[in-house]
Design a protein around this motif. Structure first.
Motif, PDB file in Angstrom:
ATOM      1  N   VAL A   3       0.823  -1.190   0.000  1.00  0.00           N
ATOM      2  CA  VAL A   3       0.000   0.000   0.000  1.00  0.00           C
ATOM      3  C   VAL A   3       0.857   1.239   0.000  1.00  0.00           C
ATOM      4  CG1 VAL A   3      -1.650   1.297   1.346  1.00  0.00           C
ATOM      5  CG2 VAL A   3      -1.929  -1.143   1.115  1.00  0.00           C
ATOM      6  N   SER A   4       1.889   1.262   0.796  1.00  0.00           N
ATOM      7  CA  SER A   4       2.678   2.469   0.879  1.00  0.00           C
ATOM      8  C   SER A   4       4.156   2.238   0.739  1.00  0.00           C
ATOM      9  CB  SER A   4       2.396   3.174   2.220  1.00  0.00           C
ATOM     10  OG  SER A   4       2.754   2.325   3.265  1.00  0.00           O
ATOM     11  N   SER A   5       4.616   1.051   1.052  1.00  0.00           N
ATOM     12  CA  SER A   5       6.032   0.753   0.938  1.00  0.00           C
ATOM     13  C   SER A   5       6.196  -0.729   0.738  1.00  0.00           C
ATOM     14  CB  SER A   5       6.774   1.212   2.212  1.00  0.00           C
ATOM     15  OG  SER A   5       6.279   0.519   3.328  1.00  0.00           O
ATOM     16  N   PRO A   6       7.347  -1.151   0.183  1.00  0.00           N
ATOM     17  CA  PRO A   6       7.554  -2.556  -0.065  1.00  0.00           C
ATOM     18  C   PRO A   6       7.403  -3.369   1.205  1.00  0.00           C
ATOM     19  CG  PRO A   6       9.194  -1.237  -1.224  1.00  0.00           C
ATOM     20  CD  PRO A   6       8.440  -0.306  -0.358  1.00  0.00           C
ATOM     21  N   GLY A   7       6.641  -4.475   1.092  1.00  0.00           N
ATOM     22  CA  GLY A   7       6.489  -5.369   2.219  1.00  0.00           C
ATOM     23  C   GLY A   7       5.432  -4.944   3.216  1.00  0.00           C
ATOM     24  N   THR A   8       4.780  -3.827   2.995  1.00  0.00           N
ATOM     25  CA  THR A   8       3.741  -3.368   3.912  1.00  0.00           C
ATOM     26  C   THR A   8       2.392  -3.564   3.251  1.00  0.00           C
ATOM     27  OG1 THR A   8       5.242  -1.724   4.812  1.00  0.00           O
ATOM     28  CG2 THR A   8       2.917  -1.450   5.308  1.00  0.00           C
ATOM     29  N   SER A   9       1.678  -4.639   3.623  1.00  0.00           N
ATOM     30  CA  SER A   9       0.412  -4.968   2.988  1.00  0.00           C
ATOM     31  C   SER A   9      -0.748  -4.378   3.760  1.00  0.00           C
ATOM     32  CB  SER A   9       0.263  -6.499   2.918  1.00  0.00           C
ATOM     33  OG  SER A   9      -1.047  -6.842   2.551  1.00  0.00           O
ATOM     34  N   LEU A  10      -1.766  -4.009   3.012  1.00  0.00           N
ATOM     35  CA  LEU A  10      -2.982  -3.504   3.645  1.00  0.00           C
ATOM     36  C   LEU A  10      -3.586  -4.539   4.573  1.00  0.00           C
ATOM     37  CD1 LEU A  10      -5.159  -1.261   3.768  1.00  0.00           C
ATOM     38  CD2 LEU A  10      -6.263  -2.370   1.818  1.00  0.00           C
ATOM     39  N   LEU A  11      -3.386  -5.824   4.268  1.00  0.00           N
ATOM     40  CA  LEU A  11      -3.975  -6.889   5.071  1.00  0.00           C
ATOM     41  C   LEU A  11      -3.107  -7.283   6.261  1.00  0.00           C
ATOM     42  CD1 LEU A  11      -5.371  -9.217   2.261  1.00  0.00           C
ATOM     43  CD2 LEU A  11      -6.480  -7.324   3.445  1.00  0.00           C
ATOM     44  N   ARG A  12      -1.877  -6.874   6.270  1.00  0.00           N
ATOM     45  CA  ARG A  12      -0.980  -7.224   7.381  1.00  0.00           C
ATOM     46  C   ARG A  12      -1.078  -6.168   8.462  1.00  0.00           C
ATOM     47  NH1 ARG A  12       4.316  -8.948   3.714  1.00  0.00           N
ATOM     48  NH2 ARG A  12       3.362 -10.808   2.746  1.00  0.00           N
ATOM     49  N   GLN A  13      -2.103  -6.294   9.262  1.00  0.00           N
ATOM     50  CA  GLN A  13      -2.382  -5.322  10.307  1.00  0.00           C
ATOM     51  C   GLN A  13      -2.266  -5.979  11.670  1.00  0.00           C
ATOM     52  OE1 GLN A  13      -2.698  -2.277   9.536  1.00  0.00           O
ATOM     53  NE2 GLN A  13      -3.198  -2.337   7.364  1.00  0.00           N
ATOM     54  N   PRO A  14      -1.955  -5.200  12.689  1.00  0.00           N
ATOM     55  CA  PRO A  14      -1.991  -5.732  14.052  1.00  0.00           C
ATOM     56  C   PRO A  14      -3.377  -6.263  14.378  1.00  0.00           C
ATOM     57  CG  PRO A  14      -0.930  -3.580  13.994  1.00  0.00           C
ATOM     58  CD  PRO A  14      -1.527  -3.801  12.641  1.00  0.00           C
ATOM     59  N   VAL A  15      -3.451  -7.255  15.235  1.00  0.00           N
ATOM     60  CA  VAL A  15      -4.737  -7.861  15.576  1.00  0.00           C
ATOM     61  C   VAL A  15      -5.683  -6.839  16.190  1.00  0.00           C
ATOM     62  CG1 VAL A  15      -3.992  -8.624  17.871  1.00  0.00           C
ATOM     63  CG2 VAL A  15      -5.822  -9.859  16.681  1.00  0.00           C
ATOM     64  N   ALA A  16      -5.137  -5.843  16.869  1.00  0.00           N
ATOM     65  CA  ALA A  16      -5.983  -4.809  17.467  1.00  0.00           C
ATOM     66  C   ALA A  16      -6.740  -4.022  16.393  1.00  0.00           C
ATOM     67  CB  ALA A  16      -5.138  -3.856  18.311  1.00  0.00           C
ATOM     68  N   VAL A  17      -6.097  -3.808  15.241  1.00  0.00           N
ATOM     69  CA  VAL A  17      -6.752  -3.086  14.153  1.00  0.00           C
ATOM     70  C   VAL A  17      -7.942  -3.886  13.639  1.00  0.00           C
ATOM     71  CG1 VAL A  17      -6.466  -2.272  11.784  1.00  0.00           C
ATOM     72  CG2 VAL A  17      -4.691  -1.833  13.480  1.00  0.00           C
ATOM     73  N   ALA A 183     -14.070  -8.448  22.208  1.00  0.00           N
ATOM     74  CA  ALA A 183     -12.887  -8.492  21.338  1.00  0.00           C
ATOM     75  C   ALA A 183     -11.959  -7.314  21.610  1.00  0.00           C
ATOM     76  CB  ALA A 183     -13.319  -8.506  19.874  1.00  0.00           C
ATOM     77  N   ILE A 184     -12.510  -6.112  21.705  1.00  0.00           N
ATOM     78  CA  ILE A 184     -11.675  -4.943  21.952  1.00  0.00           C
ATOM     79  C   ILE A 184     -11.119  -4.971  23.367  1.00  0.00           C
ATOM     80  CG2 ILE A 184     -11.764  -2.424  22.253  1.00  0.00           C
ATOM     81  CD1 ILE A 184     -13.458  -2.271  19.794  1.00  0.00           C
ATOM     82  N   SER A 185     -11.900  -5.465  24.326  1.00  0.00           N
ATOM     83  CA  SER A 185     -11.406  -5.570  25.698  1.00  0.00           C
ATOM     84  C   SER A 185     -10.142  -6.415  25.766  1.00  0.00           C
ATOM     85  CB  SER A 185     -12.483  -6.189  26.603  1.00  0.00           C
ATOM     86  OG  SER A 185     -13.626  -5.388  26.661  1.00  0.00           O
ATOM     87  N   VAL A 186     -10.127  -7.499  24.985  1.00  0.00           N
ATOM     88  CA  VAL A 186      -9.020  -8.453  25.061  1.00  0.00           C
ATOM     89  C   VAL A 186      -7.876  -8.094  24.109  1.00  0.00           C
ATOM     90  CG1 VAL A 186      -8.366 -10.867  24.676  1.00  0.00           C
ATOM     91  CG2 VAL A 186     -10.545 -10.317  25.812  1.00  0.00           C
TER      92      VAL A 186
END
Length: 410
Positions: A3-17, A183-186
């Protein structure tokens, strides 16, 4: 593809996101959830159309006004606690709405639902933007996908549960929001309070910026059309089946979700923000005007409603990025100021549509919506010089990634 830089995928997000995004889907389900059951509520509780549409007015009006308070609340308690307060209120008031025995009770409980919604959505976007990998544009695409998916699934779920009882969608939302609360609590780590706490007057002060003010006022008039389409069309169609109405607005929401993810970035990259928004507003105004003329033809209303989802999806995504980037104020403050203005427009639209539909004619609400969107277009064009700060190419978005987000495959 990144999305913005090599190796940074829109789908590779922290679980909190993903936890916040899931909660956002459920939250936005509440906007269209009642569409398929509006005729059933009116019939079972002996309410007029204008009385029934107050379900939108109380919900959107309180959501908009409460937006002015969300920054101060989040500044005092932090983003996580604010999100949880919002979700908790939605659980309680959605359940109470389902247990109501009169239209007045539902209208009142929808207002409490709107308060919880304001606390959640004003904080959710800023939380996703700050926690997501891939930059602001990628985070906004993710947020808009959640919005579109929620708006699409809301009517479908409302229609399915509405076949059992009009109370079903309310109880279903309460249950799903309880899951989101857990989910957000945990999964969302504790968020610190900002070093500089926002003040109650910050969103009002933010509107002094000409660019942000122009986008907010434009959205006020745009929402006259948006929520006329959403709130009044179920009555204009004359479809009694909750499932039938749910399918119509599911198609609308799917078009909105896919357009926000697939079309919006490409169009903005090629033509720029202001030309894209202006075109979408013009096309939407034409659809509403055509629906006013052909209001007696249900097939055209169905097609027009579904097609309008494409224009609204593109517009929502590009305008959200405008709000985030057009002014130097903090993103949460900008979001609160903009949302306060636009949701008040939606509240007025629902009320006016009900009154005009009864007192004038079935075509009158659509004419009002078309006129409102046209005024929004004029405001946008008149203030284009203030919006050029974001009139630049945005980061490339992977088609595969966009489809995955928009369809929930992630």
């Amino acid at each position: 593809m990144s999305v913005s830089s090599p190796g940074t995928s829109l789908l590779r997000q922290p679980v909190a996101v993903w936890a916040v995004a899931f909660a956002a889907v459920v939250s936005f389900m509440g906007i269209g959830l009642v569409d398929p059951i509006l005729p059933a509520i009116a019939h079972d509780l002996g309410a007029s159309r204008s009385q029934t549409l107050l379900l939108f007015t109380s919900y959107l009006g309180i959501t908009g006004l409460a937006m002015l308070l969300t920054g101060a609340v989040a500044g005092r308690y932090g983003a996580k606690k604010t999100l949880l307060m919002g979700l908790g209120l939605i659980v309680v008031f959605a359940a109470l709405a389902g247990a109501s025995g009169s239209i007045g009770q539902i209208v009142g409980f929808r207002a409490g639902w709107g308060l919880g919604n304001a606390l959640f959505i004003a904080t959710a976007l800023a939380t996703i933007v700050s926690a997501a990998s891939g930059g602001t544009a990628g985070a906004i695409i993710l947020y808009e996908a959640a919005l579109g998916l929620g708006i699409a699934v809301g009517p479908l779920l409302g229609g399915a549960l509405g076949e059992i009882s009009w109370r079903g969608p309310f109880f279903g939302t309460a249950a799903l929001m309880a899951v989101a609360f857990l989910a957000i609590s945990v999964l969302l780590p504790a968020t610190p309070r900002p070093a500089v706490r926002p003040r109650l007057a910050d969103p009002i002060r933010a509107l002094r910026h000409p660019g942000l003010r122009a986008v907010a006022v434009m959205a006020f008039f745009y929402n006259l059309g948006f929520f006329t389409l959403l709130a009044y069309t179920p009555f204009a169609l004359g479809i009694a089946s909750p499932t039938g109405l749910g399918l119509v607005f599911f198609g609308w929401g799917i078009c909105l979700a896919l357009a926000s993810v697939l079309l919006a970035p490409a169009l903005q990259r090629r033509f720029g923000a202001v030309p894209v928004v202006a075109t979408m507003l013009g096309l939407f105004a034409l659809v509403l005007a055509a629906e006013a003329v052909l209001v007696g033809h249900p097939t055209f209303l169905v097609v027009g409603t579904v097609v309008a989802g494409i224009f609204l999806g593109v517009n929502n995504t590009v305008v959200t990025e405008l709000v985030m980037e057009v002014s130097p104020v903090p993103r949460a403050t900008a979001s609160a100021a903009y949302s306060a203005v636009r949701f008040v427009g939606g509240a007025l639209a629902a009320w006016a549509a009900g009154v005009l539909g009864e007192a004038v004619a079935p075509w009158a609400p659509f004419a009002l919506g078309a006129a409102g969107v046209a005024v929004g277009l004029l405001i946008l064009l008149d203030n284009a010089r203030h919006l050029r700060v974001v009139d630049h190419p945005v980061e490339a978005h992977s088609r595969t990634e966009a489809v995955a987000v928009g369809t929930g495959d992630a």
